[in-house]
Design a protein around this motif. Structure first.
Motif, short mmCIF file in Angstrom:
data_model
loop_
_atom_site.label_atom_id
_atom_site.label_comp_id
_atom_site.label_asym_id
_atom_site.label_seq_id
_atom_site.Cartn_x
_atom_site.Cartn_y
_atom_site.Cartn_z
N GLY A 169 0.83 -1.20 0.00
CA GLY A 169 0.00 0.00 0.00
C GLY A 169 0.87 1.25 0.00
O GLY A 169 0.61 2.19 -0.77
N VAL A 213 -8.12 5.56 -1.82
CA VAL A 213 -8.58 4.28 -1.26
C VAL A 213 -7.49 3.40 -0.65
O VAL A 213 -7.79 2.59 0.22
N MET A 214 -6.23 3.54 -1.09
CA MET A 214 -5.21 2.67 -0.48
C MET A 214 -5.10 2.92 1.03
O MET A 214 -4.94 1.97 1.80
N VAL A 216 -7.50 3.59 2.98
CA VAL A 216 -8.64 2.91 3.60
C VAL A 216 -8.34 1.42 3.73
O VAL A 216 -8.64 0.79 4.75
N LEU A 217 -7.68 0.85 2.70
CA LEU A 217 -7.26 -0.55 2.80
C LEU A 217 -6.29 -0.72 3.96
O LEU A 217 -6.41 -1.65 4.77
N PHE A 253 -12.88 0.49 -0.31
CA PHE A 253 -11.61 0.42 -1.03
C PHE A 253 -11.77 -0.40 -2.32
O PHE A 253 -11.31 0.00 -3.38
N GLU A 257 -10.85 0.21 -6.38
CA GLU A 257 -9.68 -0.60 -6.76
C GLU A 257 -9.87 -1.25 -8.13
O GLU A 257 -8.94 -1.32 -8.92
N TRP A 302 -20.23 0.75 -3.60
CA TRP A 302 -19.53 -0.40 -3.02
C TRP A 302 -20.47 -1.51 -2.54
O TRP A 302 -20.14 -2.68 -2.64
N MET C 29 -7.50 10.14 4.43
CA MET C 29 -8.27 8.95 4.05
C MET C 29 -8.02 7.80 5.03
O MET C 29 -8.90 6.99 5.28
N GLY C 33 -10.93 6.02 7.08
CA GLY C 33 -11.16 4.59 7.19
C GLY C 33 -11.58 4.23 8.61
O GLY C 33 -12.53 3.48 8.83
#
Lengths: 527, 374, 200
Positions: A169, A213-214, A216-217, A253, A257, A302, C29, C33
């Motif tokens: 990530g 989004v990375m 969030v992952l 995410f 992705e 999502w 972000m 999360g």
């Protein structure tokens, strides 16, 4: 692809260093691009080997080759390696090579960070692959790693998996920052945003998606890490957590992705189709807006991955409508590509073959995506082979064919040699047939009721599984041919002109082939 | 070497029992046997045909270009690259098509969420790797395990007609009645799916979900777990038998009697041989998936029982781990899953099978007391 | 390393700016999360979408029972993994009028030889009804310690809201009982924000 450097190294003041340290310490965008591409191809073969194990086990009913535990590890690792190891790094590799050449920049904006973001990747995947040899085996909970299967019930190696995801990530985020900085700051004078080549546009938007989004992952795996090791219960119902929350965060995410994996291919194909149609791209502006619209919509769809978890009807309707809406900008892109081909002067060299197959097969994947978006029907499709067919139709002819098309398109620029056209077309046809043979029957299997991620199946699914396995073996073996073609092209072949394709346009074709180690030391003027 | 030889043998064995004769080449979804599944089927067909129509138009234009506008044919390229009207049209037309699709989809969805009064309520609980069905208005319930023999899975025996889609105790429901399912799970997320009903819903630990069906035709309907739930995810089928109301009523009455009988069995005096016989059966359904039929297990997650401390030494500890499970491991608490008779039989079996010759036995009554007195 | 890259005056500064903006985005972000966790809880509390019933309900004004309407409330009980207790509703199902407070009980017994602590986690179906199901007293508000062999009847007092949508005629309340003996020593403050369950 070391040929890039070797021929030019001697007479150039700032030529590459010799030996291994050249690659370890390089800050040259071409070297780093090459390394990304080689790494991603190695991962493609590794992930592909795992796919072969899966298809061999599924060749016929009964357990023959592997046990269910190992089968689950294979499906998990196949997914993780293909997504994070093969497709994403391949696009970063293409970005490294081509973005500076396309916008007339001497290098990426942050060359040292570039080096670091590449070298993190082998470390991450070394950790990930090493889990296969750990006690309890590799992660076995699917690439979506739903809690609590991956937390309370995960193997001991899960912590290493989380660590690997963190590292890859960070690598992706650094790559994305680099792309943004390069595109925003290093464009040649005169290249306004709406004059940027589409590959540059799609990558700019992809980079923003990655930054969004990375993290969030990273957050969701951090929560898993805390649940496993520090006694929290984000996803554990017994402590007041909610396993469904995991799915919400993961797919927040996960859906962008999938666009991260396809948008750069959209860009590349938007160069290749006009080049071999000898006609400008139809609807440049609408292409840009469509990509932007897809990227924005990808944040509000999502839960279409979760129609069966028990979302109230209002939620189902919202996510169904939003998902269906994505078909509009995607349709616009397909129509534009077809309109570009319409009344062009078409020729079908390997890049064009892959690009045309991309458009056709990706559209089929889009159709099944539209079907999956229909919430009531999704109750039947969800988690069956229909879904497996769908996402392989968007990812294999989408991302992978997009990468092959790009590779053949730009190989002459990278190596200074033309690749072997006959072999390349053989590679295309074998891939095309193998891919369709492997994945089309999966639609039938899913509709007939075969769930995904099972190591053994009922007898009525036997025939199509056998066909699918044959196709998969064919597709897998064919990729060794690609390796051969590229090696052959690097080592020699017909010298490539600076502009090997008569219809191609863009700054990258104004530099000699192979591209010198340093290009655009003085920025070109764009009118 | 031995493992390889076994695998090779298994492979050849697999090839010798061609499943092909039983297989079919089904291409499409089946309409199913409920109102909802029929609605879903027609929705599926509508969208499929719309997609085919769009595909024919788009690919038609494309193939026309591929055949007619080739450089090798000497075709000279045009130079147009935008047309506002066309671009607006092909944004609006797909949008209209989507609206047309969304209308029946919304209607079907509303039907699926119908909450009118149900006739039968059944609680479905997912376990690794079996389903538990409880008739909550009737006060009885049972587990439903895969009944396909391990030998068929490992290719030592020809595969039966319903390979992997057969269970020991199917779910029985009456035809023509609205049956409401309440789904939850014990350990990880499972998903309960019967394609013929158009019913698929996740069973989530700690949460309750509901769905419903009304089956009009009597018959046996088969489905599977559709959420990856670990090792034997592919081996936990769903089998539902829809029977006429009278037959259903008789069956319910029988179940109640059987539950009573089970309680009586607990009080009966069991012999070692009887317990061993029953224990072997119970072991195969409840334990063999992890600890293996020969007690060899699959370490480290699933320890061997053959020659193990648990099975050879302190009896109380053995009973404790079977009844109460071992938290933090895959070992479940079987106290609420198996009857006293089966618990006693399994423990006796484990202490005397595969060369574990302790000669000790435990009776259902002792288990009953253990569970109540402690 | 990058001495060869021509450096127009303005560039290093703009790079730094782009990088800081991007990093701010990344940090934001990442925080988002985690923020999704409480956001999701708040969202669920407002909409009731995940079926998790709320905490103790303080009746604003004693509402009158709507005797014209009857709603069936069903009770389910199950054990979490490895939980050996006997746990079942004393009443399986009860017909109530919206607005009236109703008392029911759940039976729990610890058959083991050791003291244990249990925590019941509630869930209501259909989730749409969650907002209209109020508990004024519930054993699930607290952890339940039971000594070896001890058994108990645990009370639940609830009111079905008069505003319950007309089409809902049956509510199912399910409790899953989890073994907290190992984690019971962890103090509440050490638990993350996700532990909304102590009051729910």
């Amino acid at each position: 692809m070391s040929a890039v450097a070797d021929t030019h190294a001697q007479d150039h003041h700032h030529g590459p260093a010799k030996g291994f340290s050249r690659w370890l310490l390089t800050t040259n965008h071409k070297d780093i691009g090459t390394m990304y591409l080689i790494f991603s191809f190695a991962m493609f073969l590794l992930g592909g080997t795992m796919a072969m194990v899966i298809r061999a086990e599924l060749f016929q009913p009964g357990l023959q080759i592997v046990q269910p535990e190992f089968f689950n590890q294979m499906t998990t690792m196949h997914g993780l390696i293909m997504v994070f190891g093969a497709v994403m790094p391949a696009f970063v590799g293409l970005a490294n090579w081509m973005l500076p050449l396309m916008i007339g920049a001497p290098d990426m904006a942050l060359p040292r960070m570039n080096n670091w973001s590449f070298w993190l990747l082998p470390c991450a995947f070394l950790i990930l692959v090493s889990t296969l040899f750990m006690e309890g085996g590799a992660p076995n909970f699917g690439w979506t790693f739903y809690a609590p299967l991956s937390t309370t019930y995960g193997p001991p190696s899960t912590t290493f998996f989380i660590f690997a995801v963190h590292i890859m990530g960070i690598s992706s985020i650094m790559g994305a920052i680099n792309v943004i900085a390069t595109i925003l700051n290093l464009r040649a004078p005169g290249m306004t945003l709406m004059k940027m080549p589409l590959f540059v546009w799609t990558w700019l938007i992809t980079a923003f998606l990655l930054i969004a989004v990375m993290p969030v992952l990273a957050g969701v795996v951090t929560m898993m890490l805390m649940d496993i090791n520090f006694g929290t219960s984000f996803f554990d119902a017994s402590g007041g957590g909610d396993p469904v929350l995991f799915q919400h965060v993961f797919w927040f995410f996960g859906h962008p992705e999938v666009y991260i994996m396809i948008l750069p291919a959209f860009g590349a194909v938007s160069h290749i189709i006009p080049a071999f149609s000898r006609k400008p791209l139809f609807g440049y502006a609408s292409m840009v807006y469509a990509v932007g619209a897809i990227a924005l919509l990808s944040f509000v769809v999502w839960a279409h991955h979760m129609f069966t978890v028990g979302i109230p009807i209002a939620g189902q309707l919202f996510f169904m409508y939003a998902t269906m809406l994505i078909a509009v900008p995607t349709g616009v892109k397909v129509f534009n590509w077809v309109a570009t081909m319409f009344r062009g002067a078409l020729s079908f060299e390997a890049p064009m073959l892959f690009a045309v197959a991309f458009v056709i097969l990706f559209t089929i994947g889009g159709f099944s995506g539209l079907m999956l978006a229909i919430a009531p029907a999704d109750f039947q499709y969800h988690d069956t082979y229909f879904v497996v067919a769908h996402f392989h139709y968007v990812l294999v002819p989408g991302a992978i064919f997009g990468i092959f098309a790009s590779a053949y398109f730009w190989l002459p620029k990278w190596t200074g040699h033309m690749y072997d056209e006959t072999l390349a077309q053989t590679h295309f046809w074998l891939s095309f047939i193998g891919m369709n043979l492997a994945f089309f029957p999966m639609h039938f299997l899913g509709l007939a009721g075969m769930p995904r991620r099972i190591p053994d199946y009922a007898l009525q699914f036997a025939d199509f599984n056998m066909v699918s396995s044959v196709g998969a073996f064919m597709f897998g073996a064919t990729q060794l041919l690609f390796l051969f073609i590229v090696v052959k092209c690097v080592r020699g072949g017909k010298a490539a002109a600076a502009q090997p394709w008569d219809g191609a346009e863009g700054l990258e074709w104004t530099v000699p082939s192979p591209a010198p180690y340093h290009t655009f030391a003085t920025p070109p003027e764009v009118k | 070497m031995r493992v390889h030889a076994q695998r090779a043998g298994a492979l050849i064995g697999g090839l010798m029992f061609p499943a092909v004769s039983l297989a079919d080449w089904t291409l499409n979804m089946t309409p199913g046997v409920t109102g909802i599944s029929n609605e879903i089927f027609s929705l599926h067909m509508i969208i499929l045909w719309i997609c085919v129509a769009i595909g024919v138009v788009v690919f038609g234009v494309m193939f026309w270009s591929i055949f007619a506008h080739r450089k090798s044919q000497g075709y000279k390229p045009a130079n147009f690259h935008e047309n506002t009207l066309v671009e607006i049209l092909w944004t609006i037309i797909p949008f209209v098509i989507l609206v047309v699709m969304a209308i029946p989809a919304t209607a079907t969805l509303v039907d699926m969420y119908d909450t009118t009064e149900s006739d039968v309520d059944i609680k479905v609980t997912g376990y690794q790797w079996k389903w538990q069905y409880e008739y909550i208005n009737e006060d009885f319930g049972y587990f439903s395990n895969l009944s396909t023999p391990r030998d068929q899975i490992n290719n030592r025996q020809a595969k039966g007609e319903n390979y992997l889609l057969e269970v020991d105790n199917p779910l029985i429901i009456p035809v023509g009645k609205k049956v409401r399912f309440l789904l939850t799970a014990n350990d990880v997320i499972h998903s309960w799916w019967v394609p013929d009903f158009g019913v698929k819903k996740d069973a989530i630990p700690g949460f309750i979900n509901e769905t419903w069906t009304r089956v009009d035709e009597p018959g046996t309907y088969r489905g599977q777990c559709t959420e990856l739930c670990g090792k034997d995810h592919g081996f936990m089928p769903v089998v539902v038998k829809a029977v006429p109301q009278e037959e259903y009523d008789t069956w319910v009455a029988e179940q109640k009697v059987a539950a009573e009988k089970e309680r009586e069995l607990t009080q009966k005096d069991w012999t070692m041989a009887e317990l061993m016989e029953r224990g072997e059966k119970a072991y195969q359904t409840a334990c063999a998936a992890c600890h293996q039929a020969d007690g060899s297990g699959a370490p480290p997650a699933f320890p061997a029982l053959k020659g193990s401390k648990i099975a050879l030494e302190d009896m109380a500890a053995h009973i404790d781990i079977v009844v109460n499970g071992k938290s933090g491991t895959a070992m479940q608490a079987f106290g609420n899953q198996l009857s006293e008779v089966d618990l006693a039989a399994v423990i006796t079996y484990e202490r005397n099978a595969w060369g574990n010759n302790t000669g000790e036995m435990v009776t259902p009554k002792e288990i009953f007391d253990y569970k109540n007195e402690q | 390393m990058d001495e060869r890259t021509p450096a127009p005056e303005a560039r290093p500064r703009t790079n730094a700016r782009v990088v800081s903006w991007c990093l701010a985005g990344v940090v934001g972000m990442f925080a988002f999360g985690f923020a999704l966790v409480p956001l999701y809880d708040v969202f669920c509390e407002i909409t009731g979408i995940n079926g998790k019933t709320g905490g103790r309900y303080e009746a604003v004004a004693a509402a009158e029972a709507d005797v014209t309407r009857t709603v069936q409330v069903q009770f389910l009980a199950q054990n979490g993994p490895g939980m050996p207790w006997t746990f079942r509703p004393v009443t399986r199902s009860i017909d109530v009028h919206p607005g009236e407070p109703v008392t029911v009980a759940f039976f729990a017994q610890n058959p083991t030889g050791a003291a244990m602590v249990g925590q019941a986690v509630p869930s209501l179906s259909p989730s749409e009804g969650t907002l209209y199901f109020h508990k004024t007293e519930c054993f699930c508000f607290n952890q339940q310690p039971l000594a070896a062999g001890e058994s108990t009847e645990m009370p639940l007092v609830f009111i079905v809201d008069r505003d319950l949508p007309e089409h809902i005629t049956k509510l199912t309340l399910s409790y899953t009982l989890y073994d907290q003996s190992k984690t019971a020593t962890v103090s509440d403050t050490d638990r993350p924000i996700t532990t909304t369950n102590e009051n729910g």
